[in-house]
Write a protein that holds these residues in place. Structure first.
Motif, PDB file in Angstrom:
ATOM      1  N   SER A 165       0.806  -1.218   0.000  1.00 13.90           N
ATOM      2  CA  SER A 165       0.000   0.000   0.000  1.00 13.90           C
ATOM      3  C   SER A 165       0.843   1.273   0.000  1.00 13.90           C
ATOM      4  CB  SER A 165      -0.931   0.012   1.217  1.00 13.90           C
ATOM      5  OG  SER A 165      -0.188  -0.107   2.415  1.00 13.90           O
ATOM      6  N   ALA A 166       2.162   1.142   0.108  1.00 14.23           N
ATOM      7  CA  ALA A 166       3.025   2.323   0.116  1.00 14.23           C
ATOM      8  C   ALA A 166       3.118   2.913  -1.295  1.00 14.23           C
ATOM      9  CB  ALA A 166       4.409   1.964   0.636  1.00 14.23           C
ATOM     10  N   GLN A 167       3.453   4.205  -1.352  1.00 12.49           N
ATOM     11  CA  GLN A 167       3.467   4.922  -2.625  1.00 12.49           C
ATOM     12  C   GLN A 167       4.888   5.348  -2.978  1.00 12.49           C
ATOM     13  OE1 GLN A 167       0.781   8.120  -1.828  1.00 12.49           O
ATOM     14  NE2 GLN A 167      -1.017   6.804  -1.749  1.00 12.49           N
ATOM     15  N   PHE A 168       5.691   4.395  -3.420  1.00 12.08           N
ATOM     16  CA  PHE A 168       7.029   4.704  -3.902  1.00 12.08           C
ATOM     17  C   PHE A 168       7.388   3.698  -4.984  1.00 12.08           C
ATOM     18  CE2 PHE A 168       7.348   2.393   0.161  1.00 12.08           C
ATOM     19  CZ  PHE A 168       7.887   1.192  -0.289  1.00 12.08           C
ATOM     20  N   ASP A 169       8.452   3.988  -5.712  1.00 13.75           N
ATOM     21  CA  ASP A 169       8.860   3.166  -6.844  1.00 13.75           C
ATOM     22  C   ASP A 169       9.600   1.930  -6.348  1.00 13.75           C
ATOM     23  OD1 ASP A 169       9.738   2.035  -9.159  1.00 13.75           O
ATOM     24  OD2 ASP A 169      10.718   3.820  -9.950  1.00 13.75           O
ATOM     25  N   VAL A 170       8.911   0.784  -6.298  1.00 19.39           N
ATOM     26  CA  VAL A 170       9.532  -0.437  -5.811  1.00 19.39           C
ATOM     27  C   VAL A 170      10.601  -0.947  -6.766  1.00 19.39           C
ATOM     28  CG1 VAL A 170       7.531  -1.137  -4.462  1.00 19.39           C
ATOM     29  CG2 VAL A 170       7.700  -1.846  -6.854  1.00 19.39           C
ATOM     30  N   GLY A 171      10.642  -0.414  -7.986  1.00 18.29           N
ATOM     31  CA  GLY A 171      11.693  -0.817  -8.908  1.00 18.29           C
ATOM     32  C   GLY A 171      13.029  -0.221  -8.567  1.00 18.29           C
ATOM     33  N   VAL A 172      13.040   0.840  -7.785  1.00 17.57           N
ATOM     34  CA  VAL A 172      14.284   1.507  -7.391  1.00 17.57           C
ATOM     35  C   VAL A 172      14.673   1.142  -5.971  1.00 17.57           C
ATOM     36  CG1 VAL A 172      15.369   3.753  -6.987  1.00 17.57           C
ATOM     37  CG2 VAL A 172      13.884   3.417  -8.981  1.00 17.57           C
ATOM     38  N   ILE A 173      13.705   1.054  -5.086  1.00 20.54           N
ATOM     39  CA  ILE A 173      13.959   0.797  -3.668  1.00 20.54           C
ATOM     40  C   ILE A 173      13.885  -0.698  -3.395  1.00 20.54           C
ATOM     41  CG2 ILE A 173      13.058   1.190  -1.343  1.00 20.54           C
ATOM     42  CD1 ILE A 173      12.093   3.914  -2.345  1.00 20.54           C
ATOM     43  N   LYS A 174      14.847  -1.203  -2.649  1.00 23.17           N
ATOM     44  CA  LYS A 174      14.824  -2.603  -2.238  1.00 23.17           C
ATOM     45  C   LYS A 174      13.785  -2.783  -1.134  1.00 23.17           C
ATOM     46  CE  LYS A 174      19.746  -3.584  -3.085  1.00 23.17           C
ATOM     47  NZ  LYS A 174      21.019  -3.994  -2.439  1.00 23.17           N
ATOM     48  N   THR A 175      12.935  -3.769  -1.271  1.00 24.08           N
ATOM     49  CA  THR A 175      11.927  -4.055  -0.254  1.00 24.08           C
ATOM     50  C   THR A 175      12.060  -5.496   0.221  1.00 24.08           C
ATOM     51  OG1 THR A 175      10.295  -4.649  -1.939  1.00 24.08           O
ATOM     52  CG2 THR A 175      10.315  -2.376  -1.190  1.00 24.08           C
ATOM     53  N   VAL A 176      11.897  -5.683   1.513  1.00 22.04           N
ATOM     54  CA  VAL A 176      12.019  -7.000   2.123  1.00 22.04           C
ATOM     55  C   VAL A 176      10.812  -7.207   3.028  1.00 22.04           C
ATOM     56  CG1 VAL A 176      13.476  -8.555   3.464  1.00 22.04           C
ATOM     57  CG2 VAL A 176      14.542  -6.702   2.143  1.00 22.04           C
ATOM     58  N   ALA A 177       9.998  -8.209   2.718  1.00 27.19           N
ATOM     59  CA  ALA A 177       8.814  -8.496   3.530  1.00 27.19           C
ATOM     60  C   ALA A 177       9.216  -9.211   4.813  1.00 27.19           C
ATOM     61  CB  ALA A 177       7.827  -9.350   2.736  1.00 27.19           C
ATOM     62  N   PHE A 178       8.677  -8.726   5.940  1.00 27.03           N
ATOM     63  CA  PHE A 178       9.000  -9.301   7.246  1.00 27.03           C
ATOM     64  C   PHE A 178       7.859  -8.996   8.197  1.00 27.03           C
ATOM     65  CE2 PHE A 178      11.111  -9.148  11.450  1.00 27.03           C
ATOM     66  CZ  PHE A 178      11.671 -10.422  11.466  1.00 27.03           C
ATOM     67  N   SER A 179       7.296 -10.019   8.826  1.00 27.95           N
ATOM     68  CA  SER A 179       6.079  -9.843   9.614  1.00 27.95           C
ATOM     69  C   SER A 179       6.258 -10.047  11.113  1.00 27.95           C
ATOM     70  CB  SER A 179       4.988 -10.806   9.109  1.00 27.95           C
ATOM     71  OG  SER A 179       4.701 -10.569   7.749  1.00 27.95           O
ATOM     72  N   HIS A 180       7.451 -10.425  11.567  1.00 29.65           N
ATOM     73  CA  HIS A 180       7.634 -10.724  12.990  1.00 29.65           C
ATOM     74  C   HIS A 180       7.909  -9.447  13.792  1.00 29.65           C
ATOM     75  CE1 HIS A 180       7.639 -14.922  11.901  1.00 29.65           C
ATOM     76  NE2 HIS A 180       8.664 -14.731  11.095  1.00 29.65           N
ATOM     77  N   ALA A 181       7.444  -9.422  15.007  1.00 32.28           N
ATOM     78  CA  ALA A 181       7.635  -8.263  15.886  1.00 32.28           C
ATOM     79  C   ALA A 181       8.989  -8.356  16.568  1.00 32.28           C
ATOM     80  CB  ALA A 181       6.508  -8.192  16.914  1.00 32.28           C
ATOM     81  N   ASN A 182      10.050  -8.178  15.781  1.00 30.76           N
ATOM     82  CA  ASN A 182      11.411  -8.266  16.315  1.00 30.76           C
ATOM     83  C   ASN A 182      12.278  -7.268  15.556  1.00 30.76           C
ATOM     84  OD1 ASN A 182      14.220  -9.073  16.707  1.00 30.76           O
ATOM     85  ND2 ASN A 182      13.405 -10.940  17.649  1.00 30.76           N
ATOM     86  N   ILE A 183      12.590  -6.137  16.187  1.00 26.33           N
ATOM     87  CA  ILE A 183      13.325  -5.064  15.536  1.00 26.33           C
ATOM     88  C   ILE A 183      14.729  -5.506  15.134  1.00 26.33           C
ATOM     89  CG2 ILE A 183      14.088  -4.128  17.764  1.00 26.33           C
ATOM     90  CD1 ILE A 183      13.239  -2.030  14.671  1.00 26.33           C
ATOM     91  N   SER A 184      15.379  -6.325  15.972  1.00 26.12           N
ATOM     92  CA  SER A 184      16.747  -6.761  15.660  1.00 26.12           C
ATOM     93  C   SER A 184      16.763  -7.709  14.470  1.00 26.12           C
ATOM     94  CB  SER A 184      17.376  -7.433  16.883  1.00 26.12           C
ATOM     95  OG  SER A 184      17.516  -6.518  17.946  1.00 26.12           O
ATOM     96  N   ALA A 185      15.809  -8.626  14.417  1.00 24.47           N
ATOM     97  CA  ALA A 185      15.735  -9.545  13.283  1.00 24.47           C
ATOM     98  C   ALA A 185      15.453  -8.777  11.994  1.00 24.47           C
ATOM     99  CB  ALA A 185      14.655 -10.595  13.526  1.00 24.47           C
ATOM    100  N   ALA A 186      14.591  -7.757  12.062  1.00 26.12           N
ATOM    101  CA  ALA A 186      14.295  -6.951  10.882  1.00 26.12           C
ATOM    102  C   ALA A 186      15.543  -6.213  10.415  1.00 26.12           C
ATOM    103  CB  ALA A 186      13.171  -5.966  11.200  1.00 26.12           C
ATOM    104  N   ARG A 187      16.297  -5.652  11.336  1.00 24.62           N
ATOM    105  CA  ARG A 187      17.522  -4.944  10.959  1.00 24.62           C
ATOM    106  C   ARG A 187      18.538  -5.899  10.343  1.00 24.62           C
ATOM    107  NH1 ARG A 187      17.282  -1.119  16.175  1.00 24.62           N
ATOM    108  NH2 ARG A 187      16.279   0.663  15.184  1.00 24.62           N
ATOM    109  N   ASN A 188      18.669  -7.088  10.904  1.00 25.39           N
ATOM    110  CA  ASN A 188      19.608  -8.060  10.343  1.00 25.39           C
ATOM    111  C   ASN A 188      19.206  -8.481   8.934  1.00 25.39           C
ATOM    112  OD1 ASN A 188      21.274  -8.035  12.561  1.00 25.39           O
ATOM    113  ND2 ASN A 188      20.366  -9.858  13.509  1.00 25.39           N
ATOM    114  N   LEU A 189      17.918  -8.570   8.690  1.00 22.80           N
ATOM    115  CA  LEU A 189      17.460  -8.899   7.342  1.00 22.80           C
ATOM    116  C   LEU A 189      17.820  -7.774   6.376  1.00 22.80           C
ATOM    117  CD1 LEU A 189      16.004 -11.162   5.860  1.00 22.80           C
ATOM    118  CD2 LEU A 189      13.840 -10.007   6.338  1.00 22.80           C
ATOM    119  N   GLY A 190      17.698  -6.533   6.839  1.00 24.18           N
ATOM    120  CA  GLY A 190      18.123  -5.412   6.020  1.00 24.18           C
ATOM    121  C   GLY A 190      19.614  -5.429   5.753  1.00 24.18           C
ATOM    122  N   ILE A 191      20.415  -5.771   6.763  1.00 19.50           N
ATOM    123  CA  ILE A 191      21.867  -5.863   6.598  1.00 19.50           C
ATOM    124  C   ILE A 191      22.221  -6.892   5.530  1.00 19.50           C
ATOM    125  CG2 ILE A 191      24.027  -6.523   7.753  1.00 19.50           C
ATOM    126  CD1 ILE A 191      22.742  -5.465  10.371  1.00 19.50           C
TER     127      ILE A 191
END
Length: 410
Positions: free
Chosen positions: A47-73
């Motif tokens: 539902s976000a309004q940005f160009d997904v072809g330029v920005i890297k997106t990673v789907a993650f549904s767990h309530a864990n900020i550290s795990a989300a950051r590690n996935l981004g890393i």
């Protein structure tokens, strides 16, 4: 010196509107080469309004900020990795200043200043953390100051790391699902012998959006994970002899905080008792684990966003010209200018400032005679032009790349 490639990681908590705003403000950064990685729930990404072809997106549904950051890393391909939250908005010079000490080799990690909800008062500055979790505020200036042998708190919504160093360190410890994740990585960086820089003029504005564990006014709705993270930090970094006393002290600090919230009328005595029981339950359930280094996903090469920034522009707004100023501000922002609107009323109202997500520019509102910095007098006589120039001077070091921005109307 050639500017390094930087990966900026946004961890979102399922708030599409916040996500759109932080992306828009990042696209106004005065920095030549950076990519954006968003780690968020699938619904927020769709539902976000940005160009997904330029920005890297990673789907993650767990309530864990550290795990989300590690996935981004794992998806970050830059030599430097920076972090910001979806409820934060960076000043235009934030990234270039934050990564400067790392790019020069003076530090392995850096953090900056965080401004709170009113857009003027500091929420977080230069803080040193001890192994028993005690914190103390250190003096700071606008320029970078490099610390070695001291644990400077790397605030999660405004920090950056040398990418190789962060991976070797093991990334973020996923045992910290919500709280003290940044404090733990700061302590491990210090223990590893790293130099940590505090950059006073690398500024983000942080609004503290509501979430499952706190209200928008920062009142907690649960303290279980906070207690668990506190116990984890102390078991990892505090000596056995001091640990019991440190737990008691942190519990007392939480109790005093809750009592103050009750005095302020934000919670009742029953909620105080319930939250303290949750905190104690979290303390008792903690077990120690070892962080594992996130590996680079070589299938996701560096993908820089295209940023073309124009002039620094300030628009002075009164009641009678506010509509015209708003139209000019929107048009200038669309053209790539960094726009600040200073909107003054014939009052002594306190000033507030924020980035307008929908409009794409900064606005400061308040009374011509009211105070902006909280050390100002409550009331002071000003001429309109003099007050505008004073506010430009106050924000210039954080926002403007030029010595003096264009000011309209002339």
């Amino acid at each position: 010196m050639i500017a390094p490639r930087v990966s900026v990681i946004i961890v979102s908590h399922g708030r599409p509107n916040h996500l759109n705003g932080v992306v828009k403000s990042l696209l106004q950064q005065r920095f030549p080469s950076f990519e954006i990685i968003i780690v968020a729930e699938p619904e927020a990404l769709s539902s976000a309004q940005f160009d997904v072809g330029v920005i890297k997106t990673v789907a993650f549904s767990h309530a864990n900020i550290s795990a989300a950051r590690n996935l981004g890393i794992a998806h970050a391909a830059g030599e430097i990795i920076a972090f910001i939250d979806d409820d934060a908005r960076p000043e235009p010079l934030w990234l270039s200043r934050l990564v400067g000490p790392i790019a020069s080799g003076a530090a392995s990690a850096a953090t900056g200043r965080v401004i709170g909800r009113n857009g003027i008062t500091n929420q977080s500055t230069c803080v040193s953390v001890a192994p028993n979790a005690d914190e103390r505020t250190l003096p700071f200036g606008s320029k970078a100051r490099v610390f070695r042998g001291e644990c400077i708190k790397l605030v999660g919504t405004n920090c950056a790391f040398d990418a190789k160093f962060l991976r070797r360190l093991g990334g973020f410890d996923e045992g910290y699902a919500f709280y003290m994740d940044d404090t733990d990585v700061s302590m491990r960086a210090r223990n590893d012998g790293a130099s940590i820089a505090y950059v006073g003029d690398a500024v983000v504005h942080h609004g503290f959006a509501a979430g499952p564990l706190r209200r928008q006014d920062r009142v907690p709705t649960s303290l279980t994970k906070i207690g668990q993270s506190t116990a984890r930090f102390l078991s990892s970094h505090c000596g056995a002899r001091e640990r019991g006393y440190a737990v008691e002290k942190q519990t007392l600090l939480q109790r005093n905080r809750l009592i103050q919230l009750m005095i302020d009328g934000l919670i009742d005595p029953i909620q105080v008792r319930l939250l303290l029981k949750q905190y104690q339950a979290g303390i008792e359930m903690e077990t120690k684990r070892t962080p594992k280094a996130p590996e680079l996903d070589l299938r996701r090469p560096f993908r820089p966003v295209s940023v073309q920034i124009g002039r620094d522009k300030v628009l002075a707004s009164r009641f009678w010209n506010r509509r015209r100023v708003r139209a000019v501000a929107r048009q200038s922002a669309l053209a790539g200018d960094i726009v600040t609107v200073i909107r003054l009323s014939w009052t002594a109202l306190f000033h507030t400032a924020k980035y307008l997500d929908d409009e794409g520019y900064w606005v400061q509102r308040g009374g011509l005679f009211g105070r902006s910095e909280r050390g100002d007098p409550i009331f002071r006589i000003w001429r309109f032009r003099g007050r505008v120039e004073r506010e430009i001077k106050r924000i210039s070091s954080d926002r403007f790349s030029s010595i003096m921005p264009d000011i309209e109307p002339k």
